[in-house]
Write an enzyme that holds these catalytic residues in place. Structure first.
Site, PDB file in Angstrom:
ATOM      1  N   GLU A   1      -7.312  18.454  17.193  1.00 51.53           N
ATOM      2  CA  GLU A   1      -8.593  18.269  16.615  1.00 51.53           C
ATOM      3  C   GLU A   1      -9.346  16.949  17.009  1.00 51.53           C
ATOM      4  O   GLU A   1      -9.960  16.266  16.190  1.00 51.53           O
ATOM      5  CB  GLU A   1      -8.457  18.451  15.075  1.00 51.53           C
ATOM      6  CG  GLU A   1      -7.941  19.765  14.800  1.00 51.53           C
ATOM      7  CD  GLU A   1      -8.504  20.324  13.659  1.00 51.53           C
ATOM      8  OE1 GLU A   1      -9.354  19.920  12.806  1.00 51.53           O
ATOM      9  OE2 GLU A   1      -7.726  21.439  13.147  1.00 51.53           O
TER      10      GLU A   1
HETATM   11  N1  CAA Z   1     -20.978  16.369  14.554  1.00 47.99           N
HETATM   12  C1  CAA Z   1     -22.094  17.054  14.784  1.00 47.99           C
HETATM   13  N2  CAA Z   1     -22.596  17.049  16.057  1.00 47.99           N
HETATM   14  C2  CAA Z   1     -22.044  16.372  16.964  1.00 47.99           C
HETATM   15  C3  CAA Z   1     -20.814  15.916  16.869  1.00 47.99           C
HETATM   16  C4  CAA Z   1     -20.318  15.705  15.557  1.00 47.99           C
HETATM   17  N3  CAA Z   1     -19.118  15.034  15.146  1.00 47.99           N
HETATM   18  N4  CAA Z   1     -20.452  15.288  18.315  1.00 47.99           N
HETATM   19  C5  CAA Z   1     -21.303  15.827  19.072  1.00 47.99           C
HETATM   20  N5  CAA Z   1     -22.317  16.432  18.235  1.00 47.99           N
HETATM   21  C6  CAA Z   1     -23.529  17.057  18.654  1.00 47.99           C
HETATM   22  C7  CAA Z   1     -24.422  16.244  19.446  1.00 47.99           C
HETATM   23  O1  CAA Z   1     -25.343  15.850  18.299  1.00 47.99           O
HETATM   24  C8  CAA Z   1     -25.136  16.896  20.530  1.00 47.99           C
HETATM   25  O2  CAA Z   1     -25.979  17.975  19.651  1.00 47.99           O
HETATM   26  P1  CAA Z   1     -27.759  18.110  20.049  1.00 47.99           P
HETATM   27  O3  CAA Z   1     -28.028  17.992  21.433  1.00 47.99           O
HETATM   28  O4  CAA Z   1     -28.097  19.055  19.159  1.00 47.99           O
HETATM   29  O5  CAA Z   1     -27.958  16.335  19.588  1.00 47.99           O
HETATM   30  C9  CAA Z   1     -24.194  17.925  21.037  1.00 47.99           C
HETATM   31  O6  CAA Z   1     -22.998  17.943  19.943  1.00 47.99           O
HETATM   32  C10 CAA Z   1     -23.497  17.275  22.335  1.00 47.99           C
HETATM   33  O7  CAA Z   1     -23.193  16.162  22.111  1.00 47.99           O
HETATM   34  P2  CAA Z   1     -22.715  15.002  23.122  1.00 47.99           P
HETATM   35  O8  CAA Z   1     -23.910  14.935  24.077  1.00 47.99           O
HETATM   36  O9  CAA Z   1     -22.318  13.770  22.433  1.00 47.99           O
HETATM   37  O10 CAA Z   1     -21.282  15.581  23.821  1.00 47.99           O
HETATM   38  P3  CAA Z   1     -20.503  15.028  24.875  1.00 47.99           P
HETATM   39  O11 CAA Z   1     -19.984  16.011  25.779  1.00 47.99           O
HETATM   40  O12 CAA Z   1     -20.789  13.520  24.972  1.00 47.99           O
HETATM   41  O13 CAA Z   1     -18.899  14.983  23.749  1.00 47.99           O
HETATM   42  C11 CAA Z   1     -17.415  14.898  22.026  1.00 47.99           C
HETATM   43  C12 CAA Z   1     -18.826  14.958  22.695  1.00 47.99           C
HETATM   44  C13 CAA Z   1     -17.314  13.914  20.465  1.00 47.99           C
HETATM   45  C14 CAA Z   1     -16.609  14.043  22.904  1.00 47.99           C
HETATM   46  C15 CAA Z   1     -16.916  16.268  21.862  1.00 47.99           C
HETATM   47  O14 CAA Z   1     -16.640  16.798  23.150  1.00 47.99           O
HETATM   48  C16 CAA Z   1     -15.480  16.161  21.217  1.00 47.99           C
HETATM   49  O15 CAA Z   1     -15.390  16.064  19.988  1.00 47.99           O
HETATM   50  N6  CAA Z   1     -14.435  16.574  21.831  1.00 47.99           N
HETATM   51  C17 CAA Z   1     -13.038  16.773  21.410  1.00 47.99           C
HETATM   52  C18 CAA Z   1     -12.986  18.343  20.996  1.00 47.99           C
HETATM   53  C19 CAA Z   1     -11.682  18.460  20.177  1.00 47.99           C
HETATM   54  O16 CAA Z   1     -11.625  17.856  19.036  1.00 47.99           O
HETATM   55  N7  CAA Z   1     -11.032  19.561  20.443  1.00 47.99           N
HETATM   56  C20 CAA Z   1      -9.956  19.690  19.561  1.00 47.99           C
HETATM   57  C21 CAA Z   1      -9.798  21.278  19.754  1.00 47.99           C
HETATM   58  S1  CAA Z   1      -9.701  22.134  18.234  1.00 47.99           S
HETATM   59  C22 CAA Z   1      -8.101  22.117  17.610  1.00 47.99           C
HETATM   60  O17 CAA Z   1      -7.228  21.317  18.192  1.00 47.99           O
HETATM   61  C23 CAA Z   1      -7.755  22.936  16.501  1.00 47.99           C
HETATM   62  C24 CAA Z   1      -6.336  23.322  16.350  1.00 47.99           C
HETATM   63  O18 CAA Z   1      -5.711  24.204  16.894  1.00 47.99           O
HETATM   64  C25 CAA Z   1      -5.471  22.585  15.594  1.00 47.99           C
END
Ligand code: CAA
Length: 380
Positions: free
Chosen positions: A363
């Site tokens: 996550e």
């Molecule tokens: N909340 C709401 N919206 C968000 C957000 C957040 N925390 N983070 C990004 N966004 C939105 C942005 O606002 C943007 O939307 P708009 O274009 O409409 O403004 C869009 O998402 C794209 O955002 P970024 O340009 O910031 O994207 P990025 O490529 O730079 O990366 C990141 C963002 C935060 C690094 C994201 O890729 C991320 O969270 N990565 C980690 C993924 C993750 O947590 N994976 C876990 C897998 S699920 C799992 O583990 C479950 C399980 O089985 C236990």
């Protein structure tokens, strides 16, 4: 922050504590060693209402607040985080996401059986080449009119073996980047959908993690969550809350290890006195207690913000970062306090140390939490 710990919260906490002690503890070492999923125990969790805790009763849930949920998560995670992760994915990713963003038709068909405890859900975002960099989705969902044609592979999917329904994130229009991604509900029995073998993991071994393979799977258009292109934003919004659940899990793992280390220090003597009478051990225990309490308060703060309808994405990321790193430190110290016994399986703490590691990874890794925190900080 003003939050009240009500009698109802205490009752939920006690019920989860009793369940963990009576139903999870007896077989936890064997399940970890043989990588056996706690299926009977998950069934009990479904019957006890732990799988639809925060969901509105009109959709089959219990209508509880996030504080109730994190209290239950902590208690179950003290004993078997491989069981609490099933609950975490279901409550805070799958149910929450559907309840807040899906159509009424989807809620009636898919949310009701999950929140009421009959069915299990999974959340499929990660791919072989899209873990932290989650916008790089290679799974495609081609718009075919009244259905999407789904092709690709998902990796590291928690609950995959047990789940009936999957929220699958896939790229529909690559030219739009993250705005071309959709979230679709896929049923276990859809033609062309197959599970890969279970991963042989270091920790959380009783929670089965699989890859998912999609070959020309037809997914009805009405199974899309939200508008066209909402899938990436949707997954981020779900993860904001999911991280609070994993942070609570990390607090539980740390507290479980601290309880065992404290108990052991009162039973084991060295150099003619109990371990806790050595200042070196007492100071370790004191630090573990202080850090775990601090992590717990961060989790409660994030839960309170969510319940109060305020922005909780930064608070959830802080809670997860601090609680996961603390769980790794505390479990490592717990093994150290147990000495040679800490390194063998009957004493539980080595398993907790292996389990704690995953809370720094799934996550969103600890590094991803720092990205979320730094961006919120700069934005102001
Ligand atoms: N909340 C709401 N919206 C968000 C957000 C957040 N925390 N983070 C990004 N966004 C939105 C942005 O606002 C943007 O939307 P708009 O274009 O409409 O403004 C869009 O998402 C794209 O955002 P970024 O340009 O910031 O994207 P990025 O490529 O730079 O990366 C990141 C963002 C935060 C690094 C994201 O890729 C991320 O969270 N990565 C980690 C993924 C993750 O947590 N994976 C876990 C897998 S699920 C799992 O583990 C479950 C399980 O089985 C236990």
């Amino acid at each position: 922050m003003i939050y009240t710990f009500t009698e109802e919260h205490s009752m939920i906490q006690q019920a989860a504590r009793d369940f963990a002690k009576t139903e999870l503890l007896p077989g936890v070492i064997e399940r970890d060693e043989k990588a056996i999923a706690p299926l009977a125990q998950i069934k009990s969790m479904q019957e006890m209402g732990f799988m639809g805790m925060m969901c509105d009763p009109k959709y089959g849930g219990d209508g509880m607040d996030t504080l109730s949920y994190v209290l239950a998560m902590e208690e179950i995670s003290k004993v078997e985080p491989a069981a609490s992760v099933v609950m975490s994915v279901q409550n805070s990713l799958v149910n929450w996401g559907i309840e807040h963003y899906a159509s009424e038709e989807i809620k009636q068909k898919y949310l009701f059986p999950m929140a009421s405890g009959e069915k299990i859900g999974a959340f499929a975002l990660s791919e072989p080449e899209a873990g932290s960099d989650a916008t790089m989705q290679r799974t495609t969902a081609v718009d075919m009119g009244d259905y999407y044609l789904l092709n690709g592979t998902k990796n590291w999917i928690t609950n995959a073996a047990e789940a009936d329904y999957f929220i699958v994130i896939a790229q529909t229009n690559a030219s739009k980047g993250h705005k071309g991604i959709n979230a679709l509900i896929v049923e276990k029995g859809y033609e062309g959908f197959a599970l890969g073998p279970a991963e042989n993991k270091m920790g959380m071994r009783a929670s089965h993690t699989h890859s998912l393979m999609f070959t020309d799977v037809k997914v009805p258009k009405k199974n899309r969550i939200g508008k066209d292109g909402f899938g990436f934003k949707f997954s981020m919004l779900c993860l904001n809350g999911g991280r609070i659940g994993i942070a609570a899990q990390a607090v539980g793992i740390a507290q479980g290890a601290l309880d065992l280390a404290t108990q052991y220090s009162k039973e084991r003597k060295s150099f003619g006195k109990y371990l806790y009478k050595h200042q070196g051990i007492a100071f370790k225990l004191a630090q573990m207690e202080a850090d775990t309490e601090a992590a717990r308060l961060l989790v409660h703060k994030a839960a309170w913000l969510k319940d109060a309808g305020k922005d909780y994405s930064k608070a959830g990321a802080i809670a997860k970062l601090m609680a996961a790193d603390n769980a790794m430190r505390v479990t490592t110290e717990a093994v150290q306090i147990h000495g040679g016994y800490g390194y063998v399986k009957e004493y539980h703490v080595e398993r907790m140390m292996r389990d704690a590691k995953l809370t720094q990874i799934y996550e969103g890794t600890s590094e991803i939490q720092k990205i979320v925190i730094a961006r919120a900080l700069i934005k102001g």
